[in-house]
Write an enzyme that holds these catalytic residues in place. Structure first.
Site, PDB file in Angstrom:
ATOM      1  N   GLU A  70      -3.992  -3.310   2.240  1.00 46.37           N
ATOM      2  CA  GLU A  70      -5.211  -2.605   2.632  1.00 46.37           C
ATOM      3  C   GLU A  70      -6.245  -3.661   2.998  1.00 46.37           C
ATOM      4  O   GLU A  70      -6.482  -4.588   2.222  1.00 46.37           O
ATOM      5  CB  GLU A  70      -5.736  -1.736   1.496  1.00 46.37           C
ATOM      6  CG  GLU A  70      -6.970  -0.944   1.880  1.00 46.37           C
ATOM      7  CD  GLU A  70      -7.516  -0.083   0.758  1.00 46.37           C
ATOM      8  OE1 GLU A  70      -8.540   0.597   0.987  1.00 46.37           O
ATOM      9  OE2 GLU A  70      -6.947  -0.100  -0.341  1.00 46.37           O
ATOM     10  N   ARG A 305       4.892  -7.596 -10.629  1.00 45.61           N
ATOM     11  CA  ARG A 305       3.859  -8.329  -9.931  1.00 45.61           C
ATOM     12  C   ARG A 305       3.717  -9.721 -10.539  1.00 45.61           C
ATOM     13  O   ARG A 305       4.228 -10.002 -11.624  1.00 45.61           O
ATOM     14  CB  ARG A 305       2.522  -7.595 -10.009  1.00 45.61           C
ATOM     15  CG  ARG A 305       1.960  -7.457 -11.415  1.00 45.61           C
ATOM     16  CD  ARG A 305       0.664  -6.681 -11.410  1.00 45.61           C
ATOM     17  NE  ARG A 305      -0.353  -7.387 -10.633  1.00 45.61           N
ATOM     18  CZ  ARG A 305      -1.496  -6.813 -10.244  1.00 45.61           C
ATOM     19  NH1 ARG A 305      -1.739  -5.541 -10.522  1.00 45.61           N
ATOM     20  NH2 ARG A 305      -2.385  -7.509  -9.570  1.00 45.61           N
ATOM     21  N   LYS A 315      -9.325  -7.779  -7.482  1.00 43.94           N
ATOM     22  CA  LYS A 315     -10.253  -7.912  -6.364  1.00 43.94           C
ATOM     23  C   LYS A 315     -11.695  -7.723  -6.819  1.00 43.94           C
ATOM     24  O   LYS A 315     -12.604  -8.406  -6.341  1.00 43.94           O
ATOM     25  CB  LYS A 315      -9.904  -6.897  -5.269  1.00 43.94           C
ATOM     26  CG  LYS A 315      -8.674  -7.243  -4.452  1.00 43.94           C
ATOM     27  CD  LYS A 315      -8.463  -6.229  -3.341  1.00 43.94           C
ATOM     28  CE  LYS A 315      -7.228  -6.569  -2.521  1.00 43.94           C
ATOM     29  NZ  LYS A 315      -6.993  -5.560  -1.449  1.00 43.94           N
TER      30      LYS A 315
END
Length: 610
Positions: A70, A305, A315
């Site tokens: 994204e 991850r 983020k």
């Protein structure tokens, strides 16, 4: 039709790869290839629905993977792992990896992030979508089809418009113990739902007034299957489609459709999406039943991850570091962003090696930061040209220079290899030697002199003999101090006939060799000594304030002296500063020959190890 570049890329990707350690993703792909799971697929040269691909040719790509960020921030080291997995597996198995922007959330996305992502993937060494010059795909280009898919679900009785308040919807969803409660709008007819959905699209309802939900089961033990929302009303200008839409698909609805339109075979994502896989499969089945999508549909597989010690990848928290001025920006060399790692001096090869070395698993684990640093050292060991720099300089005066060589202004050229002989591969031409001057005065490290040496000290102290690396053997005679007692000069005598590389070089034995830079041709440089941003291995563990874990010594800026070969470096050129570690000419601030600025990438060994 399949483009020639698409075929060429697939053919090149099918070339035999070096042996790779097996993991569960490779096993899945190999099993599908053996069974021919996707062998009958067709590819029309661009994404599209079932009819579009039916008119195409057999897909030249054996597998299709995708990297779908994204564009709402800068990519970090965890994304680098995902990039290497998706693009790497496609290359290994004769496939193609797609770069796709999952731009379904207009309020948080920006072309700045789009450009930074494109740059990061290229820098890591990958092409996408089957051709070196291909444009990335964008989820927003599929909005028309997603609307068609939503209409098809409504007409088939698989979706309805819900006008409950957000609070009521949340309460009626239930929890892990209590089943959900059906919405009072759930029994609307298909015609009513379709009319209301068209009113949502036409801008006749306010933001938040209604959502389109999939009709699955409010009693499902998987909360994600309790009639999840698939469209919401959001009046926001989109960076790509402008104001064409006031309704936008939810990520969990858009993502499977994007995969299907692009004929993705193996949709690889991190473990937090595991609970969403049942909805992914449900949606694929429904849209294949409607004839909108081609079978076989993509399958989602999850891997762990990246959890890296001394690093934060949230983020929101990374943005906080930038916005509160804890770092200089997203490309601060202490940041785990790809732009930060690049400016720090990390190489694409080192990050690909890191991704391969840590492997792919189904269970979460922590990787020590030293593993990443080790991969960089391994890459640079035989590539980074050597050079001498003095980071904490004090002047060394050779008091008998004029006596030995005729005058105080005499200088002499010294040479040293740019790479050790062991670093030059057999059959390769070694790089040209470095050349620098030696004269009466040189800069040495302050720690290389002790007037009263501790036990075992082998460097400069009165009466001791050492070699100036690549130059002469010298004998220390003492020092000069200022009024505060600080050493301002170190004094020594040069021993003629002992220059490195000459017949008499070994006539005087020295127990140590020290690095130095001549006053005659040394160049002043700014050196930024970067270290880990956080002092704790898990800076935000247990919900603690991660800012309390900031390392106060993560950046020290010193005025150093470097030999002329370093001063002429080009931006982003890497070196090994002898004895200190690996450094890079800053890609933004360094100006060759005019304003040398170097960043420390990492030391020669792990200084954080126990």
């Amino acid at each position: 039709m399949t483009s020639p570049t698409d075929k060429a890329t697939a053919s090149a990707a099918a070339a035999p790869a070096e042996h790779k350690v097996s993991n569960f993703l490779r096993q899945i792909i190999e099993n599908d290839l053996d069974k021919g799971t996707y062998a009958a697929r067709r590819w029309a040269g661009s994404p599209g629905d079932a009819a579009h691909h039916a008119a195409g040719e057999p897909d030249p790509a054996k597998v299709r993977t995708r990297f779908p960020p994204e564009p709402n921030g800068y990519l970090h080291v965890g994304h680098a792992k995902s990039i290497c997995i998706n693009f790497g597996l496609a290359q290994e198995y004769g496939g193609v990896c797609h770069l796709r922007f999952d731009d379904t959330n207009p309020e948080k996305e920006d072309t700045e992030y789009v450009n930074s992502i494109i740059d990061a993937v290229k820098w890591l060494g990958f092409d996408w979508n089957g051709a070196a010059d291909a444009a990335p795909y964008q989820a927003s280009d599929y909005f028309d089809f997603m609307y068609r898919a939503a209409v098809a679900l409504i007409e088939a009785g698989h979706a309805y418009v819900d006008e409950q308040s957000a609070e009521d919807m949340r309460a009626n969803r239930g929890d892990f113990v209590k089943p959900g409660v059906d919405s009072p709008y759930r029994t609307r007819s298909a015609a009513e739902n379709l009319a209301r959905f068209r009113e949502m699209k036409g801008g006749k309802l306010a933001d938040g007034a209604a959502v389109l939900r999939a009709k699955i089961s409010m009693q499902s033990p998987n909360i994600n299957l309790r009639d999840p929302a698939i469209y919401r009303i959001r009046r926001a200008t989109h960076h790509h489609t402008g104001d064409k839409w006031c309704i936008y698909p939810m990520y969990t609805f858009a993502h499977p459709i994007e995969d299907a339109l692009e004929q993705i075979t193996h949709s690889l994502c991190t473990l937090e999406f595991e609970d969403q896989r049942p909805f992914y499969d449900w949606l694929m089945e429904r849209l294949c039943e409607c004839g909108l999508l081609a079978a076989p549909s993509p399958k989602q597989y999850e891997f762990a991850r990246l959890n890296l010690t001394y690093v934060i990848t949230s983020k929101r928290k990374l943005a906080q570091l930038v916005n509160e001025g804890k770092v200089s920006g997203w490309d601060d060399p202490r940041m785990p962003t790809i732009v930060g790692l690049r400016r720090r001096g990390y190489t694409p090869t080192s990050l690909r090696l890191f991704a391969d070395r840590i492997g792919v698993t189904k269970s979460d684990s922590w990787i020590d930061y030293s593993t990443l640093e080790g991969c960089l050292r391994e890459d640079l060991e035989n590539k980074a040209h050597r050079g001498m720099a003095v980071l904490d300089p004090v002047k060394l005066v050779l008091t008998n220079w004029a006596e030995a060589f005729g005058n105080d202004g005499y200088t002499e050229a010294c040479t040293q290899p740019a790479l050790p002989h062991s670093a030059v591969a057999e059959g390769q031409t070694p790089p040209a030697d470095r050349t620098f001057l030696i004269g009466k005065e040189v800069w040495i490290e302050r720690e290389d002199f002790e007037e009263v040496p501790p036990k075992g000290y082998k460097r400069l102290f009165p009466g001791n003999v050492v070699r100036l690396k690549g130059g002469y053997v010298i004998e220390c005679t003492g020092c000069a101090r200022d009024a505060a007692g600080r050493v301002t000069e170190v004094h020594a005598k040069v021993i003629p006939g002992t220059k490195s590389g000459t017949p008499g070089a070994d006539s005087v034995k020295a127990k140590a060799a020290i690095t130095w830079v001549s006053v005659a041709d040394g160049v002043q440089a700014e050196v930024r000594l970067y270290d880990r941003l956080f002092a704790e291995a898990h800076p935000d563990a247990g919900g603690k304030d991660f800012l309390q874990s900031l390392n106060p010594d993560s950046l020290k800026v010193v005025t150093a002296y470097v030999e002329p070969s370093l001063a002429g470096a080009q931006p982003d050129q890497k070196f090994q500063f002898e004895r200190f570690g690996y450094f890079v000419a800053d890609r933004l601030d360094h100006v060759a020959g005019a304003k040398p600025v170097f960043n420390r990438v990492t030391g020669l060994k792990d200084s954080w190890g126990k």
